[in-house]
Design a protein around this motif. Structure first.
Motif, PDB file in Angstrom:
ATOM      1  N   PHE A  20       0.830  -1.206   0.000  1.00  0.00           N
ATOM      2  CA  PHE A  20       0.000   0.000   0.000  1.00  0.00           C
ATOM      3  C   PHE A  20       0.867   1.259   0.000  1.00  0.00           C
ATOM      4  O   PHE A  20       0.557   2.242  -0.681  1.00  0.00           O
ATOM      5  CB  PHE A  20      -0.937   0.008   1.205  1.00  0.00           C
ATOM      6  CG  PHE A  20      -2.207  -0.754   0.987  1.00  0.00           C
ATOM      7  CD1 PHE A  20      -3.158  -0.302   0.086  1.00  0.00           C
ATOM      8  CD2 PHE A  20      -2.474  -1.916   1.688  1.00  0.00           C
ATOM      9  CE1 PHE A  20      -4.341  -0.994  -0.128  1.00  0.00           C
ATOM     10  CE2 PHE A  20      -3.650  -2.624   1.490  1.00  0.00           C
ATOM     11  CZ  PHE A  20      -4.592  -2.162   0.581  1.00  0.00           C
ATOM     12  N   GLY A  21       1.958   1.247   0.764  1.00  0.00           N
ATOM     13  CA  GLY A  21       2.851   2.403   0.800  1.00  0.00           C
ATOM     14  C   GLY A  21       3.486   2.659  -0.554  1.00  0.00           C
ATOM     15  O   GLY A  21       3.546   3.808  -1.015  1.00  0.00           O
ATOM     16  N   PHE A  22       3.963   1.596  -1.199  1.00  0.00           N
ATOM     17  CA  PHE A  22       4.578   1.736  -2.516  1.00  0.00           C
ATOM     18  C   PHE A  22       3.545   2.198  -3.549  1.00  0.00           C
ATOM     19  O   PHE A  22       3.822   3.068  -4.383  1.00  0.00           O
ATOM     20  CB  PHE A  22       5.206   0.402  -2.936  1.00  0.00           C
ATOM     21  CG  PHE A  22       5.931   0.460  -4.249  1.00  0.00           C
ATOM     22  CD1 PHE A  22       6.918   1.419  -4.483  1.00  0.00           C
ATOM     23  CD2 PHE A  22       5.638  -0.439  -5.266  1.00  0.00           C
ATOM     24  CE1 PHE A  22       7.588   1.479  -5.686  1.00  0.00           C
ATOM     25  CE2 PHE A  22       6.311  -0.393  -6.484  1.00  0.00           C
ATOM     26  CZ  PHE A  22       7.283   0.568  -6.689  1.00  0.00           C
ATOM     27  N   GLY A  23       2.347   1.629  -3.483  1.00  0.00           N
ATOM     28  CA  GLY A  23       1.288   2.065  -4.388  1.00  0.00           C
ATOM     29  C   GLY A  23       0.941   3.526  -4.196  1.00  0.00           C
ATOM     30  O   GLY A  23       0.692   4.256  -5.169  1.00  0.00           O
ATOM     31  N   SER A  24       0.952   3.980  -2.948  1.00  0.00           N
ATOM     32  CA  SER A  24       0.625   5.376  -2.648  1.00  0.00           C
ATOM     33  C   SER A  24       1.634   6.332  -3.269  1.00  0.00           C
ATOM     34  O   SER A  24       1.263   7.359  -3.854  1.00  0.00           O
ATOM     35  CB  SER A  24       0.574   5.601  -1.130  1.00  0.00           C
ATOM     36  OG  SER A  24      -0.442   4.837  -0.540  1.00  0.00           O
ATOM     37  N   ILE A  25       2.919   6.005  -3.148  1.00  0.00           N
ATOM     38  CA  ILE A  25       3.935   6.932  -3.645  1.00  0.00           C
ATOM     39  C   ILE A  25       3.962   6.934  -5.171  1.00  0.00           C
ATOM     40  O   ILE A  25       4.232   7.975  -5.795  1.00  0.00           O
ATOM     41  CB  ILE A  25       5.335   6.603  -3.055  1.00  0.00           C
ATOM     42  CG1 ILE A  25       6.231   7.852  -3.085  1.00  0.00           C
ATOM     43  CG2 ILE A  25       6.002   5.452  -3.751  1.00  0.00           C
ATOM     44  CD1 ILE A  25       5.723   8.985  -2.226  1.00  0.00           C
ATOM     45  N   LEU A  26       3.670   5.802  -5.808  1.00  0.00           N
ATOM     46  CA  LEU A  26       3.580   5.782  -7.266  1.00  0.00           C
ATOM     47  C   LEU A  26       2.398   6.628  -7.742  1.00  0.00           C
ATOM     48  O   LEU A  26       2.502   7.369  -8.728  1.00  0.00           O
ATOM     49  CB  LEU A  26       3.432   4.346  -7.776  1.00  0.00           C
ATOM     50  CG  LEU A  26       4.666   3.449  -7.691  1.00  0.00           C
ATOM     51  CD1 LEU A  26       4.360   2.076  -8.284  1.00  0.00           C
ATOM     52  CD2 LEU A  26       5.861   4.071  -8.398  1.00  0.00           C
ATOM     53  N   LEU A  27       1.268   6.524  -7.046  1.00  0.00           N
ATOM     54  CA  LEU A  27       0.108   7.339  -7.402  1.00  0.00           C
ATOM     55  C   LEU A  27       0.412   8.816  -7.220  1.00  0.00           C
ATOM     56  O   LEU A  27       0.025   9.649  -8.052  1.00  0.00           O
ATOM     57  CB  LEU A  27      -1.092   6.936  -6.540  1.00  0.00           C
ATOM     58  CG  LEU A  27      -1.830   5.673  -6.958  1.00  0.00           C
ATOM     59  CD1 LEU A  27      -2.781   5.224  -5.859  1.00  0.00           C
ATOM     60  CD2 LEU A  27      -2.594   5.892  -8.264  1.00  0.00           C
ATOM     61  N   PHE A  28       1.111   9.158  -6.134  1.00  0.00           N
ATOM     62  CA  PHE A  28       1.462  10.554  -5.910  1.00  0.00           C
ATOM     63  C   PHE A  28       2.348  11.070  -7.039  1.00  0.00           C
ATOM     64  O   PHE A  28       2.167  12.203  -7.508  1.00  0.00           O
ATOM     65  CB  PHE A  28       2.171  10.726  -4.566  1.00  0.00           C
ATOM     66  CG  PHE A  28       2.616  12.141  -4.303  1.00  0.00           C
ATOM     67  CD1 PHE A  28       1.702  13.102  -3.916  1.00  0.00           C
ATOM     68  CD2 PHE A  28       3.947  12.511  -4.478  1.00  0.00           C
ATOM     69  CE1 PHE A  28       2.098  14.417  -3.693  1.00  0.00           C
ATOM     70  CE2 PHE A  28       4.349  13.816  -4.255  1.00  0.00           C
ATOM     71  CZ  PHE A  28       3.419  14.764  -3.862  1.00  0.00           C
ATOM     72  N   PHE A  29       3.299  10.253  -7.477  1.00  0.00           N
ATOM     73  CA  PHE A  29       4.174  10.662  -8.583  1.00  0.00           C
ATOM     74  C   PHE A  29       3.356  10.960  -9.842  1.00  0.00           C
ATOM     75  O   PHE A  29       3.575  11.974 -10.510  1.00  0.00           O
ATOM     76  CB  PHE A  29       5.208   9.573  -8.869  1.00  0.00           C
ATOM     77  CG  PHE A  29       6.022   9.831 -10.111  1.00  0.00           C
ATOM     78  CD1 PHE A  29       7.080  10.726 -10.089  1.00  0.00           C
ATOM     79  CD2 PHE A  29       5.704   9.201 -11.307  1.00  0.00           C
ATOM     80  CE1 PHE A  29       7.825  10.982 -11.239  1.00  0.00           C
ATOM     81  CE2 PHE A  29       6.439   9.451 -12.460  1.00  0.00           C
ATOM     82  CZ  PHE A  29       7.495  10.342 -12.422  1.00  0.00           C
ATOM     83  N   VAL A  30       2.413  10.084 -10.159  1.00  0.00           N
ATOM     84  CA  VAL A  30       1.585  10.272 -11.358  1.00  0.00           C
ATOM     85  C   VAL A  30       0.740  11.537 -11.239  1.00  0.00           C
ATOM     86  O   VAL A  30       0.639  12.336 -12.184  1.00  0.00           O
ATOM     87  CB  VAL A  30       0.678   9.039 -11.577  1.00  0.00           C
ATOM     88  CG1 VAL A  30      -0.324   9.300 -12.702  1.00  0.00           C
ATOM     89  CG2 VAL A  30       1.523   7.810 -11.900  1.00  0.00           C
ATOM     90  N   ILE A  31       0.144  11.748 -10.063  1.00  0.00           N
ATOM     91  CA  ILE A  31      -0.689  12.938  -9.838  1.00  0.00           C
ATOM     92  C   ILE A  31       0.159  14.204  -9.932  1.00  0.00           C
ATOM     93  O   ILE A  31      -0.202  15.173 -10.607  1.00  0.00           O
ATOM     94  CB  ILE A  31      -1.374  12.854  -8.469  1.00  0.00           C
ATOM     95  CG1 ILE A  31      -2.364  11.685  -8.429  1.00  0.00           C
ATOM     96  CG2 ILE A  31      -2.103  14.163  -8.129  1.00  0.00           C
ATOM     97  CD1 ILE A  31      -2.833  11.318  -7.042  1.00  0.00           C
TER      98      ILE A  31
END
Length: 416
Positions: free
Chosen positions: A103-114
């Protein structure tokens, strides 16, 4: 020869696409290799582990279990998710922590895309990878990504709600914002901010705006629990109004402003040329608020910032807290003067509402800033047209050192 060069260019471009993912994955890989995820229960992991195993007995909790749920002052979705995961893969500590890492890794990837999408839209010079590292290397974002807690799960759902808000997908915005609220109820600030913005922006067309419907959907997803808990926001404090655990505290608000400034230092240093004399002087008029309610508490367990300066400076800790509080006031003052567009006004309202929510929350900690730190970092970054990469990198390096010290104390010295 041309074909060869084109082939090399395509390969290079494809490799470039994977660089952010690789860089952002390295801290997670390093954390797993060093800790093996096998350390004893830390912090609030023990009660979360207990309720997760209880919920996992039958995959999903019963209505009676949800109604009597009072282990925490938060909503129970994270414990349910850990319970289902544990029921399938086992309740060994490392197995549950793997879920937090994902979940943490998914969160930071989503933040990068946003961040990449928004920064490109506003022609900001800030590299979205640098911005993502500032968030990732926040001590609490990084450390809670290795613990059996609600934080990494709630942030993941919140990031998905931001992603779909940016995409103008009202249905998925509502669903994922609702899931964030069901994991941590203070994420109510986001749909409420959308509603407030739309109310003042297009009052006559409010009920036909898809974003308004999406925001209402997310709030509606919380209503069953709200009803089960006798119309309380928190099941742990049934005696309080709406279940809110604390009376409003200006000391808590002032500390929130201080930590807001502290964790944005890598970007704040770039705003020195943008500050006017009025922008520096007017915040001083609010100094009596700090004098009346300084952020001084009986317990040092209010986050790494408070813990550190209390241990080092003792009674003189009020000095750096005052300096950081003042910078936090300047940030809010200047955020209001920035060139905001539709998306960013929702950010500003969210930051303000969340800041006002914190004084009545059950615990005063740096950790809760994670809820709005992504919004705050993007809001600051879109204003920067020219940057000093050395300041950004030095700020990231300082976060690496701070996070490393905190992780060492927490994982190996068991400091709670």
């Amino acid at each position: 020869y041309k074909l060869h060069n084109n082939f090399k260019r395509v390969i290079f471009m494809n490799i470039q696409k994977f660089i952010p993912t690789l860089v952002l994955s390295l801290p997670f890989i390093l954390g797993i290799l060093i800790t093996k995820l096998g350390y004893p229960l830390i912090w609030d992991e023990a009660p979360y582990y207990s309720i997760s195993t209880e919920f996992g007995d039958n995959y999903l909790p019963s209505i009676d279990e949800l109604k009597s749920y009072n282990q925490f002052d938060s909503t129970p979705l994270s414990a349910i998710i850990f319970g289902v995961w544990g029921k399938i893969f086992g309740f060994d500590l490392w197995k549950l922590r793997v879920l937090s890492v994902l979940f943490g890794f998914g969160s930071i990837l989503l933040f990068f895309v946003i961040a990449k999408s928004i920064l490109k839209k506003y022609n900001s010079s800030v590299n979205p990878l640098h911005l993502s590292l500032i968030l990732l290397l926040n001590p609490y974002f990084y450390v809670t990504s290795f613990l059996i807690l609600s934080d990494s799960i709630s942030i993941f759902f919140f990031m998905l709600s931001l992603f779909y808000y940016n995409k103008r997908n009202a249905l998925l915005l509502g669903i994922f914002a609702g899931l964030a609220i069901l994991t941590r109820q203070f994420y109510l600030f986001f749909p409420i901010s959308i509603i407030i913005y739309l109310f003042f922006k297009k009052r006559s067309q409010l009920y036909t705006d898809s974003m308004f419907i999406g925001a209402l959907l997310s709030i509606a997803m919380f209503l069953p629990l709200f009803y089960l808990w006798d119309w309380h926001l928190s099941p742990a404090n049934p005696q309080a109004i709406l279940g809110l655990p604390n009376a409003p505290s200006f000391s808590a608000l002032n500390y929130h402003l201080a930590i807001l400034a502290f964790y944005c230092i890598p970007l704040i240093t770039l705003f020195r040329p943008h500050l006017s004399l009025k922008g520096i002087f007017y915040p001083l008029l609010l100094l009596p608020l700090f004098v009346i309610a300084p952020p001084l508490f009986d317990s040092p367990a209010h986050g790494i910032l408070y813990f550190t300066i209390d241990a080092v400076l003792g009674p003189f800790k009020v000095i750096p807290l005052l300096a950081l509080w003042y910078v936090g006031i300047i940030i809010l003052f200047h955020l209001n003067k920035f060139q905001y567009y539709k998306w960013d006004k929702v950010f500003l309202i969210s930051i303000l509402i969340f800041s006002l929510m914190m004084p009545v929350y059950s615990w005063i900690s740096d950790k809760y800033l994670l809820a709005i730190l992504p919004l705050l970092l993007i809001s600051l970054a879109i204003q920067l047209k020219k940057i000093d990469i050395r300041l950004i990198l030095s700020g990231i390096l300082s976060l690496v050192i701070l996070t490393g010290i905190y992780a060492y104390l927490l994982f190996f010295k068991m400091i709670n």
